[in-house]
Design a protein around this motif. Sequence first.
Motif, PDB file in Angstrom:
ATOM      1  N   HIS A  10      -6.268 -17.944  -4.859  1.00  0.00           N
ATOM      2  CA  HIS A  10      -7.275 -17.159  -4.424  1.00  0.00           C
ATOM      3  C   HIS A  10      -8.550 -17.755  -4.457  1.00  0.00           C
ATOM      4  CE1 HIS A  10      -4.611 -13.277  -4.176  1.00  0.00           C
ATOM      5  NE2 HIS A  10      -4.037 -14.243  -3.540  1.00  0.00           N
ATOM      6  N   ASP A  36      -4.097  -4.522   8.112  1.00  0.00           N
ATOM      7  CA  ASP A  36      -4.014  -6.017   8.045  1.00  0.00           C
ATOM      8  C   ASP A  36      -4.023  -6.574   9.409  1.00  0.00           C
ATOM      9  OD1 ASP A  36      -1.806  -5.223   9.175  1.00  0.00           O
ATOM     10  OD2 ASP A  36      -0.103  -6.294   8.065  1.00  0.00           O
ATOM     11  N   ASP A  59     -10.635  -8.501  -1.163  1.00  0.00           N
ATOM     12  CA  ASP A  59      -9.444  -8.082  -1.774  1.00  0.00           C
ATOM     13  C   ASP A  59      -8.237  -7.656  -0.620  1.00  0.00           C
ATOM     14  OD1 ASP A  59     -10.048  -7.783  -4.341  1.00  0.00           O
ATOM     15  OD2 ASP A  59     -10.914  -5.833  -4.260  1.00  0.00           O
ATOM     16  N   THR A  60      -8.949  -7.126   0.546  1.00  0.00           N
ATOM     17  CA  THR A  60      -8.039  -6.789   1.834  1.00  0.00           C
ATOM     18  C   THR A  60      -7.528  -7.985   2.248  1.00  0.00           C
ATOM     19  OG1 THR A  60      -9.347  -4.672   2.161  1.00  0.00           O
ATOM     20  CG2 THR A  60      -8.065  -5.608   4.112  1.00  0.00           C
ATOM     21  N   LYS A  63      -4.709  -9.448  -0.094  1.00  0.00           N
ATOM     22  CA  LYS A  63      -3.488  -8.626   0.198  1.00  0.00           C
ATOM     23  C   LYS A  63      -2.688  -8.892   1.387  1.00  0.00           C
ATOM     24  CE  LYS A  63      -2.389  -3.641   0.310  1.00  0.00           C
ATOM     25  NZ  LYS A  63      -1.740  -3.312   1.428  1.00  0.00           N
ATOM     26  N   THR A  64      -3.375  -9.023   2.261  1.00  0.00           N
ATOM     27  CA  THR A  64      -2.687  -9.602   3.708  1.00  0.00           C
ATOM     28  C   THR A  64      -2.175 -10.862   3.334  1.00  0.00           C
ATOM     29  OG1 THR A  64      -4.042  -7.983   4.946  1.00  0.00           O
ATOM     30  CG2 THR A  64      -3.040  -9.876   6.232  1.00  0.00           C
ATOM     31  N   ASP A  66      -1.173 -12.584   0.779  1.00  0.00           N
ATOM     32  CA  ASP A  66       0.116 -12.548  -0.170  1.00  0.00           C
ATOM     33  C   ASP A  66       1.231 -11.920   0.658  1.00  0.00           C
ATOM     34  OD1 ASP A  66      -1.328 -14.110  -1.946  1.00  0.00           O
ATOM     35  OD2 ASP A  66      -2.003 -12.243  -3.097  1.00  0.00           O
ATOM     36  N   GLU A  67       1.007 -10.821   1.361  1.00  0.00           N
ATOM     37  CA  GLU A  67       2.160  -9.958   2.089  1.00  0.00           C
ATOM     38  C   GLU A  67       2.716 -11.014   2.982  1.00  0.00           C
ATOM     39  OE1 GLU A  67       0.108  -6.304   3.510  1.00  0.00           O
ATOM     40  OE2 GLU A  67       0.415  -5.473   1.450  1.00  0.00           O
TER      41      GLU A  67
END
Length: 93
Positions: A10, A36, A59-60, A63-64, A66-67
């Motif tokens: 990141h 997302d 952050d958003t 998150k997407t 990594d998901e």
Amino acid sequence: MSSSKQTHNHATIKAWAEEHGGVPAIVADTSTNKGDGVLRIHFPKHSDHSSDLKEIDWDTFFKTFDEHQLDFLYQEKKANGDESTFHKFVERE
């Protein structure tokens, strides 16, 4: 000769984007109820204001990222030595 690098770190991704004037974004028509969507690094200085990209926070974005288990493929320099903004998201190996 230009070469590409690949990472899912990141801090590396954020530093590269900010160094090149990029901000985290999604393609506007691809987001869902979860927030997302198709990820992009947007370079506002290099695009018109009618862009279909929607800026999001880091952050958003991560998150997407990594998901979906993505890696970030990018270049530092073009073959001629100029700074490059080439990047794309690929499946993590």
